[in-house]
Design a protein around this motif. Structure first.
Motif, PDB file in Angstrom:
ATOM      1  N   HIS A   1     -24.166  16.692  19.213  1.00  0.00           N
ATOM      2  CA  HIS A   1     -23.123  15.856  18.634  1.00  0.00           C
ATOM      3  C   HIS A   1     -22.124  16.670  17.817  1.00  0.00           C
ATOM      4  O   HIS A   1     -20.926  16.373  17.814  1.00  0.00           O
ATOM      5  CB  HIS A   1     -23.757  14.759  17.784  1.00  0.00           C
ATOM      6  CG  HIS A   1     -24.772  13.949  18.520  1.00  0.00           C
ATOM      7  ND1 HIS A   1     -24.564  13.504  19.810  1.00  0.00           N
ATOM      8  CD2 HIS A   1     -26.012  13.518  18.167  1.00  0.00           C
ATOM      9  CE1 HIS A   1     -25.627  12.823  20.213  1.00  0.00           C
ATOM     10  NE2 HIS A   1     -26.508  12.815  19.241  1.00  0.00           N
ATOM     11  N   LYS A   2     -22.600  17.691  17.114  1.00  0.00           N
ATOM     12  CA  LYS A   2     -21.698  18.521  16.326  1.00  0.00           C
ATOM     13  C   LYS A   2     -20.708  19.255  17.225  1.00  0.00           C
ATOM     14  O   LYS A   2     -19.533  19.406  16.888  1.00  0.00           O
ATOM     15  CB  LYS A   2     -22.486  19.523  15.478  1.00  0.00           C
ATOM     16  CG  LYS A   2     -23.160  18.912  14.260  1.00  0.00           C
ATOM     17  CD  LYS A   2     -23.729  19.978  13.356  1.00  0.00           C
ATOM     18  CE  LYS A   2     -24.315  19.373  12.084  1.00  0.00           C
ATOM     19  NZ  LYS A   2     -24.854  20.416  11.172  1.00  0.00           N
TER      20      LYS A   2
ATOM     21  N   LEU B   1     -18.051  16.688  18.462  1.00  0.00           N
ATOM     22  CA  LEU B   1     -17.106  16.365  17.395  1.00  0.00           C
ATOM     23  C   LEU B   1     -16.184  17.540  17.094  1.00  0.00           C
ATOM     24  O   LEU B   1     -14.981  17.369  16.863  1.00  0.00           O
ATOM     25  CB  LEU B   1     -17.871  15.956  16.136  1.00  0.00           C
ATOM     26  CG  LEU B   1     -18.566  14.596  16.231  1.00  0.00           C
ATOM     27  CD1 LEU B   1     -19.606  14.435  15.123  1.00  0.00           C
ATOM     28  CD2 LEU B   1     -17.554  13.467  16.166  1.00  0.00           C
ATOM     29  N   CYS B   2     -16.743  18.742  17.114  1.00  0.00           N
ATOM     30  CA  CYS B   2     -15.952  19.955  16.889  1.00  0.00           C
ATOM     31  C   CYS B   2     -14.884  20.095  17.969  1.00  0.00           C
ATOM     32  O   CYS B   2     -13.721  20.388  17.677  1.00  0.00           O
ATOM     33  CB  CYS B   2     -16.868  21.172  16.874  1.00  0.00           C
ATOM     34  SG  CYS B   2     -16.014  22.759  16.748  1.00  0.00           S
TER      35      CYS B   2
ATOM     36  N   HIS C   1     -12.558  11.458  18.747  1.00  0.00           N
ATOM     37  CA  HIS C   1     -13.355  11.967  17.625  1.00  0.00           C
ATOM     38  C   HIS C   1     -13.860  10.817  16.764  1.00  0.00           C
ATOM     39  O   HIS C   1     -15.055  10.746  16.419  1.00  0.00           O
ATOM     40  CB  HIS C   1     -12.523  12.928  16.777  1.00  0.00           C
ATOM     41  CG  HIS C   1     -13.245  13.450  15.569  1.00  0.00           C
ATOM     42  ND1 HIS C   1     -13.288  12.744  14.382  1.00  0.00           N
ATOM     43  CD2 HIS C   1     -13.959  14.585  15.363  1.00  0.00           C
ATOM     44  CE1 HIS C   1     -14.001  13.426  13.493  1.00  0.00           C
ATOM     45  NE2 HIS C   1     -14.409  14.535  14.063  1.00  0.00           N
TER      46      HIS C   1
ATOM     47  N   CYS D   1     -17.591   9.745  16.338  1.00  0.00           N
ATOM     48  CA  CYS D   1     -18.053   9.890  14.964  1.00  0.00           C
ATOM     49  C   CYS D   1     -18.735   8.614  14.480  1.00  0.00           C
ATOM     50  O   CYS D   1     -19.693   8.657  13.708  1.00  0.00           O
ATOM     51  CB  CYS D   1     -16.878  10.241  14.060  1.00  0.00           C
ATOM     52  SG  CYS D   1     -17.332  10.672  12.386  1.00  0.00           S
TER      53      CYS D   1
ATOM     54  N   TYR E   1     -22.278   9.034  16.017  1.00  0.00           N
ATOM     55  CA  TYR E   1     -23.106  10.213  15.772  1.00  0.00           C
ATOM     56  C   TYR E   1     -22.674  11.059  14.568  1.00  0.00           C
ATOM     57  O   TYR E   1     -23.382  11.984  14.193  1.00  0.00           O
ATOM     58  CB  TYR E   1     -23.110  11.104  17.019  1.00  0.00           C
ATOM     59  CG  TYR E   1     -23.557  10.402  18.273  1.00  0.00           C
ATOM     60  CD1 TYR E   1     -24.876   9.997  18.427  1.00  0.00           C
ATOM     61  CD2 TYR E   1     -22.650  10.130  19.309  1.00  0.00           C
ATOM     62  CE1 TYR E   1     -25.285   9.339  19.584  1.00  0.00           C
ATOM     63  CE2 TYR E   1     -23.058   9.482  20.463  1.00  0.00           C
ATOM     64  CZ  TYR E   1     -24.374   9.093  20.588  1.00  0.00           C
ATOM     65  OH  TYR E   1     -24.781   8.455  21.718  1.00  0.00           O
ATOM     66  N   GLY E   2     -21.518  10.782  14.003  1.00  0.00           N
ATOM     67  CA  GLY E   2     -21.009  11.643  12.946  1.00  0.00           C
ATOM     68  C   GLY E   2     -21.425  11.175  11.559  1.00  0.00           C
ATOM     69  O   GLY E   2     -21.754  10.003  11.356  1.00  0.00           O
ATOM     70  N   ASP E   3     -21.395  12.087  10.623  1.00  0.00           N
ATOM     71  CA  ASP E   3     -21.646  11.722   9.237  1.00  0.00           C
ATOM     72  C   ASP E   3     -20.307  11.526   8.526  1.00  0.00           C
ATOM     73  O   ASP E   3     -19.239  11.590   9.125  1.00  0.00           O
ATOM     74  CB  ASP E   3     -22.495  12.784   8.538  1.00  0.00           C
ATOM     75  CG  ASP E   3     -21.879  14.170   8.601  1.00  0.00           C
ATOM     76  OD1 ASP E   3     -20.658  14.266   8.844  1.00  0.00           O
ATOM     77  OD2 ASP E   3     -22.605  15.162   8.411  1.00  0.00           O
TER      78      ASP E   3
ATOM     79  N   GLU F   1     -17.675  14.292   8.804  1.00  0.00           N
ATOM     80  CA  GLU F   1     -16.901  14.274  10.039  1.00  0.00           C
ATOM     81  C   GLU F   1     -15.813  13.203   9.979  1.00  0.00           C
ATOM     82  O   GLU F   1     -14.713  13.390  10.507  1.00  0.00           O
ATOM     83  CB  GLU F   1     -17.823  14.032  11.241  1.00  0.00           C
ATOM     84  CG  GLU F   1     -18.638  15.245  11.656  1.00  0.00           C
ATOM     85  CD  GLU F   1     -17.773  16.365  12.221  1.00  0.00           C
ATOM     86  OE1 GLU F   1     -16.588  16.125  12.540  1.00  0.00           O
ATOM     87  OE2 GLU F   1     -18.280  17.483  12.346  1.00  0.00           O
ATOM     88  N   GLN F   2     -16.114  12.067   9.343  1.00  0.00           N
ATOM     89  CA  GLN F   2     -15.093  11.037   9.178  1.00  0.00           C
ATOM     90  C   GLN F   2     -13.924  11.566   8.365  1.00  0.00           C
ATOM     91  O   GLN F   2     -12.762  11.291   8.663  1.00  0.00           O
ATOM     92  CB  GLN F   2     -15.699   9.820   8.489  1.00  0.00           C
ATOM     93  CG  GLN F   2     -16.729   9.073   9.325  1.00  0.00           C
ATOM     94  CD  GLN F   2     -17.381   7.939   8.555  1.00  0.00           C
ATOM     95  OE1 GLN F   2     -16.818   7.432   7.597  1.00  0.00           O
ATOM     96  NE2 GLN F   2     -18.573   7.554   8.968  1.00  0.00           N
TER      97      GLN F   2
END
Length: 477
Positions: free
Chosen positions: A42-43, A46-47, A72, A76, A79-81, A84-85
């Motif tokens: 997931h990282k 998002l990256c 994104h 996010c 799966y993002g924290d 990331e938001q």
């Protein structure tokens, strides 16, 4: 889930972005996105999206940049924290500013300030206030610009370890607000201090902005000759960092200043430089258009891969469920039929155990080839997907159970003729099939529809395999 093998790729993406190698960055992120999706890192995904957005923005591909930001933010949300938001908000503000949508930019910045404050990400909060100050100045709200700038400076001082460049960037916006407010004394003091700061030796972009601001300050104090000298330095620095849009603004200011100075000879030279720059920008726009088209196709390929199962090249479960949800919602309003065919290879585990997993993969590919040839007739109203393992699902939008059953009987007849040859050994392959429909709009969720088709499939297994069962509530026939 994070795949450590992709960590160097994420680090390289950041390096390419810092170095301004945007075409390479987009191509690199294409690969990173594909690998991240395949490995469920997931990282990495998002990256790739956030750097895609930054790269597309930097080449002027604003539509693609917005699509990357949207991708994104959607990913996010699953799966993002919160960190990331915060990254997503920051990149979104740049795009709003580019389109001069200041209302949305300020709204996003306030969300970023609230989130960054909760996370105690004081560097991000400082940047957000600094950008807010810039937006206010663009709207000629210099009092608001000053207030936001001072708040940003306070946040920069809270950040540890100390990063002088963080405070410097905020001070540029504070001094700009003072110039706009006509407070030339405070503006002059701040600008002179910044011009003497050793940071400018290593931060070319900040140096460019600082001398451009100095020139505008000198115009306000009617020191026109000195202002031209400041703009000349800003012009040189803008050329060094190849920021042509900032250079265009500086050249426009130099043209205006030549009129004030009534220097026709210099004015002619500056005007010729300006015309040449406009031609370069026009050519660059053509190059951007070509690059945008090229990258758009790359992104489209990645999006297709994100919906596709790697082994079978059918659609994957996620795309199946999303499409089914849309079809079933519309069918609930119209009462139209949707049929679901669930298909499973017989004795798949035995094939794997006896002949190896490569033989099992080959058996699945053979069945998929036959399914694609026999079942699939339309791209718009039918969908073949791999649900998981060796189970396949075929959705028919607008087709009854009887229509679906006719196709399955044809499919079973074709499979009877086929087999796979593996290591020069013929391996027979059969399938069991279940069919269910949405009861003319009664079932609105894919889970309800698939459950009944799956129950019919397992009844086919129980009845001896290599056959079709149609689900008819409340009993299986």
């Amino acid at each position: 889930m994070t795949d450590e093998l992709l960590t160097p790729m994420r680090e390289k993406a950041l390096q390419l972005r810092v170095e301004g190698r945007y075409k390479e960055l987009i191509e690199h992120c294409d690969v990173l996105l594909e690998k991240g999706l395949k490995r469920q890192d997931h990282k990495a995904v998002l990256c790739a999206h956030i750097h895609h957005a930054a790269a597309f923005y930097s080449i002027g591909a604003i539509e693609e940049a917005f699509l990357s930001v949207d991708a994104h933010l959607q990913y996010c949300s699953q799966y993002g924290d919160e960190n990331e938001q915060l990254n997503g908000i920051n990149i979104l503000v740049i795009l709003y500013d580019y389109n001069k949508d200041y209302t949305k930019a300020k709204s996003a910045l306030m969300r970023g300030i609230e989130l960054g404050t909760r996370l105690k990400r004081w560097n991000m909060v400082s940047n957000a206030f600094s950008n807010y100050s810039h937006i206010c100045a663009s709207e000629k709200d210099f009092e608001g610009a000053l207030e936001a700038g001072l708040s940003g400076l306070a946040m920069a001082e809270r950040y540890h370890p100390d990063r002088p460049i963080l405070s410097f960037r905020v001070k540029l916006n504070i001094a700009n607000a003072y110039v706009g407010l006509g407070d030339t004394d405070l503006a002059g003091q701040m600008i002179e201090q910044m011009l003497a700061d050793p940071l400018l030796d290593t931060h070319k972009r900040e140096k460019t902005h600082c001398y451009d601001l100095y020139g505008r300050y000198l115009v306000e104090t009617k020191e026109y000759a000195s202002a031209m000298k400041a703009f000349n330095v800003a012009k040189k620095e803008a050329l060094d960092i190849n920021d042509l849009l900032l250079l265009k603004e500086i050249q426009e200011r130099r043209c205006d200043l030549c009129e004030i100075l009534d220097d026709r000879q210099l004015g002619f030279v500056v005007q010729q430089e300006y015309i040449k720059l406009l031609k370069i920008l026009q050519q660059q726009e053509l190059a951007k258009t070509a690059l945008k088209l090229e990258m758009k196709h790359n992104v489209a390929a990645i999006e297709r891969n994100a919906k596709t199962d790697f082994l079978t090249r059918f659609f994957n479960r996620r795309h199946l469920e999303e499409t089914a949800a849309n079809w079933l919602a519309k069918a609930a309003q119209t009462g139209s039929p949707i049929s679901c065919i669930a298909l499973d290879l017989d004795n798949f585990k035995s094939i794997n155990d006896t002949h190896g997993h490569l033989a099992g993969d080959e058996a699945l590919r053979v069945i998929c080839t036959i399914c694609r040839t026999v079942l699939w007739k339309s791209d718009s109203t039918e969908l073949l997907a791999r649900y998981g393992g060796d189970e396949l699902v075929f959705l028919l939008n607008g087709a009854s159970r009887a229509d679906a059953a006719d196709r399955v009987h044809h499919l079973l007849a074709e499979i009877q003729k086929q087999g796979i040859t593996y290591n020069e050994e013929l391996i027979p392959v059969t399938v069991s099939v279940g069919i269910a429909d949405n009861s003319n709009g009664l079932f609105t969720r894919f889970s309800e529809l698939f459950y009944r088709a799956d129950q019919a499939l397992y009844q086919s297994k129980a009845n001896g395999k290599n056959q079709l069962t149609v689900y008819e509530s409340p009993v299986l026939q």
